[in-house]
Design a protein around this motif. Structure first.
Motif, mmCIF file in Angstrom:
data_model
loop_
_atom_site.group_PDB
_atom_site.id
_atom_site.type_symbol
_atom_site.label_atom_id
_atom_site.label_comp_id
_atom_site.label_asym_id
_atom_site.label_seq_id
_atom_site.Cartn_x
_atom_site.Cartn_y
_atom_site.Cartn_z
ATOM 1 N N SER A 85 0.845 -1.198 0.000
ATOM 2 C CA SER A 85 0.000 0.000 0.000
ATOM 3 C C SER A 85 0.875 1.240 0.000
ATOM 4 C CB SER A 85 -0.922 0.030 1.225
ATOM 5 O OG SER A 85 -1.849 -1.036 1.204
ATOM 6 N N VAL A 86 0.399 2.265 -0.696
ATOM 7 C CA VAL A 86 1.031 3.585 -0.685
ATOM 8 C C VAL A 86 -0.066 4.592 -0.389
ATOM 9 C CG1 VAL A 86 2.336 5.301 -1.969
ATOM 10 C CG2 VAL A 86 2.749 2.874 -2.381
ATOM 11 N N GLU A 87 0.200 5.480 0.564
ATOM 12 C CA GLU A 87 -0.824 6.442 0.968
ATOM 13 C C GLU A 87 -0.189 7.814 1.157
ATOM 14 O OE1 GLU A 87 -4.233 5.251 3.526
ATOM 15 O OE2 GLU A 87 -3.291 6.597 4.979
ATOM 16 N N ALA A 88 -0.767 8.823 0.517
ATOM 17 C CA ALA A 88 -0.333 10.211 0.694
ATOM 18 C C ALA A 88 -1.324 10.905 1.617
ATOM 19 C CB ALA A 88 -0.263 10.924 -0.649
ATOM 20 N N ARG A 89 -0.810 11.448 2.724
ATOM 21 C CA ARG A 89 -1.663 12.080 3.729
ATOM 22 C C ARG A 89 -1.318 13.561 3.839
ATOM 23 N NH1 ARG A 89 0.109 7.356 7.994
ATOM 24 N NH2 ARG A 89 -0.944 5.609 6.944
ATOM 25 N N VAL A 138 -5.049 10.099 -0.159
ATOM 26 C CA VAL A 138 -5.306 9.310 -1.363
ATOM 27 C C VAL A 138 -4.396 8.089 -1.279
ATOM 28 C CG1 VAL A 138 -6.052 11.228 -2.811
ATOM 29 C CG2 VAL A 138 -3.623 10.670 -2.674
ATOM 30 N N PHE A 139 -4.855 6.963 -1.808
ATOM 31 C CA PHE A 139 -4.094 5.736 -1.604
ATOM 32 C C PHE A 139 -4.250 4.783 -2.780
ATOM 33 C CE2 PHE A 139 -8.251 5.310 0.443
ATOM 34 C CZ PHE A 139 -8.744 4.153 -0.147
ATOM 35 N N ILE A 140 -3.296 3.864 -2.869
ATOM 36 C CA ILE A 140 -3.333 2.741 -3.801
ATOM 37 C C ILE A 140 -2.977 1.486 -3.008
ATOM 38 C CG2 ILE A 140 -2.338 1.681 -5.860
ATOM 39 C CD1 ILE A 140 -1.698 4.444 -6.903
ATOM 40 N N ASP A 141 -3.824 0.465 -3.096
ATOM 41 C CA ASP A 141 -3.573 -0.823 -2.454
ATOM 42 C C ASP A 141 -3.422 -1.889 -3.534
ATOM 43 O OD1 ASP A 141 -4.024 0.365 0.070
ATOM 44 O OD2 ASP A 141 -6.180 0.015 -0.108
ATOM 45 N N ALA A 142 -2.548 -2.849 -3.290
ATOM 46 C CA ALA A 142 -2.365 -3.950 -4.236
ATOM 47 C C ALA A 142 -2.029 -5.214 -3.461
ATOM 48 C CB ALA A 142 -1.255 -3.629 -5.237
ATOM 49 N N VAL A 198 -5.700 -4.559 -7.596
ATOM 50 C CA VAL A 198 -5.324 -3.165 -7.362
ATOM 51 C C VAL A 198 -6.588 -2.359 -7.076
ATOM 52 C CG1 VAL A 198 -4.213 -1.100 -8.299
ATOM 53 C CG2 VAL A 198 -3.345 -3.374 -8.905
ATOM 54 N N GLY A 199 -6.531 -1.568 -6.032
ATOM 55 C CA GLY A 199 -7.620 -0.660 -5.696
ATOM 56 C C GLY A 199 -7.073 0.709 -5.365
ATOM 57 N N THR A 200 -7.889 1.715 -5.522
ATOM 58 C CA THR A 200 -7.464 3.077 -5.204
ATOM 59 C C THR A 200 -8.638 3.832 -4.606
ATOM 60 O OG1 THR A 200 -6.368 5.061 -6.064
ATOM 61 C CG2 THR A 200 -8.065 4.072 -7.444
ATOM 62 N N GLY A 201 -8.337 4.955 -3.976
ATOM 63 C CA GLY A 201 -9.417 5.726 -3.382
ATOM 64 C C GLY A 201 -8.902 6.917 -2.610
ATOM 65 N N PHE A 202 -9.779 7.488 -1.834
ATOM 66 C CA PHE A 202 -9.449 8.665 -1.036
ATOM 67 C C PHE A 202 -10.126 8.530 0.320
ATOM 68 C CE2 PHE A 202 -13.282 9.491 -3.440
ATOM 69 C CZ PHE A 202 -14.148 10.048 -2.505
#
Length: 685
Positions: free
Chosen positions: A580-584, A595-599, A626-630
């Protein structure tokens, strides 16, 4: 609030950066700061200038260009010490020359001088120099003629009116165990143990155990490290409200005084909260309570009785639109000792005292009542934990024993039989079972991960082996005659997290989670205990998928009537890979955004009747979901509420060539490609 609006504007006006107005003084100050910076980095001949350029249609904007000519950097060629006639300090410095922060043949850097000053101060304070401080340390830098080579002289100035710095040797150690306690004017008793004087009104603690956490000794030189270590290890006992160590130099002696104040013997903790069911959005209340008894037997043990009861909204297996209640209850009794319960002498126990050793024993009972089944679990455990000087934390559970009993409804039994047709054999996990294992967990937090706003990391290694005793013939014979299901398995996992601040109020967070668990032996019958499987999906995993419903691999159950994917059942796996990568970023006040991307996904070692579920190096990369969201986070400082909305980007359950799903996003739940709402407490990682 009115004054703030007048001075700074309304909320929208306060967002962004303030207007920058050109200031000549600020430009010259910046020029001087750049000059000083280059000089501090060894560029003594650097020259800094600036140029101004008008820009914009009306020439009302100014562009400032700073011009730097670095010149040749100066290199440290020699480092030598000057301690006057103090040969003791000189010998200490020479013995520690390998630890000198000033690197020879490297560019001069004032930060290295600062680090060397701190190193010398700590070195001397750890070797008896109680009154020494960094103000006695001075540097002279000499430049060789016509070269860029430097010689650095490290000077230790002597104290005023004294020929040498004094080394302090501890004459006496006094330990008062009950500061702030009063018993009608009575005088404290004195008890000597291992050359330490213990003072108390009432002998509450076994001195043999306390002595293992005291590293200040009469006859030894003063040491700052030993002082801090003693303070930290006494605090780790969870017996004292505070631990203070003071030194008395009056009368020509050097006396160490340890003062502690006991915590309350009994401590009751209560917690009432609500878990929100992601599927139905309904609250599930829970209540936690614990009673802690400190020092129940005088050996600085901790006896703790804890319990939990909670309710949750779940879907009925026979009708997924119907909501029913699930109940969970737990009761645990634990006893923790502040040392290893092993047959070895006091000298070794004192050395182990540096590791904050603990022995944990416990028994417990848990009960789960769901519409489809009830499940009871009796548990017993015995293990050790410790922490080394580099803050690696070790948790070794020698034995974790579970006796599980389940009762299932007729409808659920039929559903399990249907699952068994695919080789999952979930029905075996609901048989009366005996599950035994031992595990080792090793964790490390770098730079206080999760506690500060600085760059930090966290890593955890986990290994577990179950059913090892079944490898012994005598034990295997007993198991054969038993009606209980037995399991043998191996499990390993690695969890790495990294926290990287950027800008003023923004952070990048990363996580990688890898693990594998495999049954072995004839008792396992190819099945793991249900709790030992890996699951993907949910608010702390791949957020675009429902909890524990992703995978395994490219497999997915299909509803024969509608032809849609069937996500009624949890999907356990033996291999997991998640990232996972998440920008806070802080938006305003206590409101944060992300915003984030999970895999990731889970797989099995074999397909077990589920096509596409087995792991294969040749295609696993094509089966990573792969999923993404906010998300929005409400930070109350003591509590963080998290609301994340996620969409599926790449669905490995679909046929190849049709797995990218962005064009099917919708605000409903058409074909399961609508938004997935995740509600949680705290950050996902």
């Amino acid at each position: 609030k009115l004054n703030k609006k007048i001075e700074e504007g309304n909320l929208l006006m306060r967002w962004g950066e303030p207007l920058a107005v050109y200031d000549t003084n600020a430009t010259e100050q910046t020029q001087n700061q750049i000059q000083l910076f280059y000089e501090s980095k060894g560029y003594f001949d650097a020259e800094v200038d600036y140029q101004l350029k008008l820009a914009g249609l009306q020439k009302k904007r100014i562009i400032v260009n700073y011009l730097v000519e670095e010149g040749t950097p100066h290199i440290i060629d020699t480092v030598f010490f000057n301690t006057g006639n103090d040969t003791t300090i000189y010998n200490l410095l020479e013995k520690s020359r390998d630890e000198v922060k000033l690197s020879q043949n490297s560019t001069y850097d004032q930060n290295e001088l600062r680090a060397e000053r701190e190193r010398i101060e700590i070195l001397l304070k750890n070797n008896g120099y109680y009154a020494f401080n960094r103000q006695f340390i001075e540097f002279n830098v000499y430049q060789s003629a016509d070269t860029n080579l430097l010689s650095v002289e490290v000077i230790i100035n002597k104290p005023a009116k004294q020929p040498f710095h004094k080394q302090y040797k501890i004459n006496e150690v006094n330990f008062t165990t009950d500061v702030n306690s009063q018993l009608g004017g009575r005088k404290r008793q004195l008890e000597k143990f291992n050359n330490i004087n213990y003072y108390y009104y009432k002998s509450s603690y076994r001195k043999k155990i306390l002595d293992q956490r005291v590293f200040i000794r009469p006859g030894a030189l003063y040491s700052l490290d030993e002082t801090f270590t003693t303070q930290r290890q006494l605090a780790n006992l969870d017996m004292f409200r505070f631990v203070n160590i003071k030194y008395d130099t009056a009368g020509g002696e050097f006396i160490a005084n340890v003062f502690t104040s006991p915590l309350d013997k009994y401590q009751v903790s209560n917690e009432v909260g609500v878990n929100v069911n992601v599927t139905f959005g309904l609250p599930g209340p829970f209540y936690n309570v614990s009673l802690k008894n400190r020092n129940p037997f005088g050996g600085i043990e901790i006896l703790e009785l804890s319990g939990r009861v909670g309710f949750d909204a779940v879907a009925n297996l026979s009708d997924q639109t119907q909501v029913t209640t699930a109940t969970e209850a737990r009761l645990n009794l634990s006893l923790t000792f502040p040392h290893f319960l092993l047959p070895y002498g006091s000298a070794i126990k004192t050395k182990f005292g540096l590791l904050n050793p603990k022995t944990r024993t416990g028994i417990g009972y848990s009960f789960t009542d769901r519409p489809e089944f009830t499940r009871s679990n009796f548990n017993g455990s015995f293990g050790y934990s410790w922490q080394n000087k580099k803050d690696w934390f070790y948790d070794f559970t020698f034995a974790d024993i579970n006796l599980i009993e389940s009762e299932i409804t007729k409808d659920f039994n039929e559903a399990l039989k249907n699952q068994s047709r695919f080789g999952q054999q979930l029905s075996r996990t609901f048989l009366p079972s005996f599950v035994s294992s031992g595990y080792l967990s090793v964790t490390k937090s770098f730079n206080e991960y999760g506690l500060g706003a600085n760059k930090a990391s966290f890593i955890k290694f986990y290994g577990e082996a179950g059913g090892n005793l079944l490898n012994i013939d005598a034990v295997a014979e007993v198991a054969d005659e038993s009606d209980l299901a037995n399991f043998q398995f191996l499990k390993m996992a690695v969890d790495f997290r990294h926290y990287l601040p950027y800008g003023k109020e923004s952070t990048l967070a990363f996580r990688i989670n890898v693990g594998a668990a495999r049954p072995y032996g004839r008792f396992a019958e190819g099945i793991l205990p249900y709790e030992k499987y890996f699951f993907a999906g949910g608010s702390n995993s791949i957020r675009a998928w429902a909890p524990r419903r992703l995978g395994p691999g490219s497999y997915v159950a299909v509803d024969s009537a509608s032809g849609n994917f069937d996500y009624r059942f949890e999907q356990p796996g033996e291999i997991i890979l998640e990232a996972s990568v998440e920008a806070r970023r802080n938006l305003v006040g206590f409101l944060d955004g992300a915003v984030f991307i999970d895999a990731g996904n889970v797989w099995n070692f074999e397909d077990r009747g589920k096509p596409g579920s087995e792991f294969s190096f040749s295609r696993f990369h094509k089966e990573i979901a792969v999923g993404t969201g906010f998300g929005i986070r409400i930070d109350f400082s003591f509590l963080l509420l998290r609301f994340d909305v996620a969409f599926k980007v790449y669905d490995p359950a679909r046929d190849q060539g049709e797995r990218w799903t962005v064009d099917e996003w919708n605000l409903g739940n058409k074909r399961n490609y609508g938004p997935a709402l995740n509600i949680g407490i705290g950050y996902p990682f």
